[in-house]
Motif scaffolding. Structure first.
Motif, PDB file in Angstrom:
ATOM      1  N   TRP A  29      11.319  -3.826  -9.123  1.00  0.00           N
ATOM      2  CA  TRP A  29      10.726  -2.512  -9.364  1.00  0.00           C
ATOM      3  C   TRP A  29      11.449  -1.900 -10.560  1.00  0.00           C
ATOM      4  N   ALA A  34       7.024   2.373  -9.962  1.00  0.00           N
ATOM      5  CA  ALA A  34       6.620   1.103  -9.347  1.00  0.00           C
ATOM      6  C   ALA A  34       7.132   1.028  -7.908  1.00  0.00           C
ATOM      7  N   ARG A  36       7.654   3.612  -5.956  1.00  0.00           N
ATOM      8  CA  ARG A  36       6.834   4.543  -5.167  1.00  0.00           C
ATOM      9  C   ARG A  36       5.535   3.876  -4.727  1.00  0.00           C
ATOM     10  N   GLU A  37       4.936   3.084  -5.612  1.00  0.00           N
ATOM     11  CA  GLU A  37       3.704   2.369  -5.263  1.00  0.00           C
ATOM     12  C   GLU A  37       3.959   1.401  -4.110  1.00  0.00           C
ATOM     13  N   GLU A  38       5.104   0.735  -4.130  1.00  0.00           N
ATOM     14  CA  GLU A  38       5.452  -0.191  -3.056  1.00  0.00           C
ATOM     15  C   GLU A  38       5.646   0.544  -1.734  1.00  0.00           C
ATOM     16  N   ASP A  40       4.312   3.394  -0.939  1.00  0.00           N
ATOM     17  CA  ASP A  40       2.979   3.853  -0.536  1.00  0.00           C
ATOM     18  C   ASP A  40       2.204   2.719   0.140  1.00  0.00           C
TER      19      ASP A  40
END
Length: 94
Positions: A29, A34, A36-38, A40
Motif C-alpha cells: 500500500w 490505497a 483506505r481502499e483495502e 473499505d
C-alpha cells in the motif's frame, strides 16, 4: 487490549487501520489512500474485519472507550503474554 469489530461506526479505527497498513507494508500500500481502499474492501458484509485496540473496555458493552488505538507491535519479550512458540527453550544439544 480488546478485540473489536471494525465498522463504519468507528471511522477513527478505520483510519488507524489504513495508516498501519501503509506504515508496516508500504510495498503493498504505497500510500494511505490505497490502504483506505483495502480497509473499505475488508468491511464487506461477507467478511469479518477485526482489530486489537489498546485501552479499557466500556462497562456498557464491547465497544472500546474513546482514546483507544489499534495496536501493531511485537509480542512482549518475556512473560505470560509472549506466545509459546516464541519463548526461549533450552537447546536439546546444550
Amino acid at each position: 487490549m480488546q478485540l473489536v469489530d471494525l465498522t463504519y461506526e468507528r471511522p477513527d479505527l478505520l483510519e488507524q487501520a489504513a495508516e498501519l497498513l501503509h506504515a508496516r507494508m508500504p510495498e503493498g500500500w504505497p500510500d494511505v489512500a490505497a490502504a483506505r481502499e483495502e480497509v473499505d474492501a475488508a468491511l464487506d458484509p461477507a467478511r469479518i474485519a477485526r482489530a486489537v485496540v489498546a485501552g479499557t473496555p466500556c462497562s456498557a458493552g464491547p465497544r472500546p472507550t474513546s482514546g483507544t488505538r489499534i495496536t501493531c507491535g511485537d509480542p512482549p519479550a518475556r512473560g505470560p503474554g509472549r506466545p509459546r512458540a516464541l519463548r526461549r527453550r533450552p537447546h536439546a544439544g546444550a
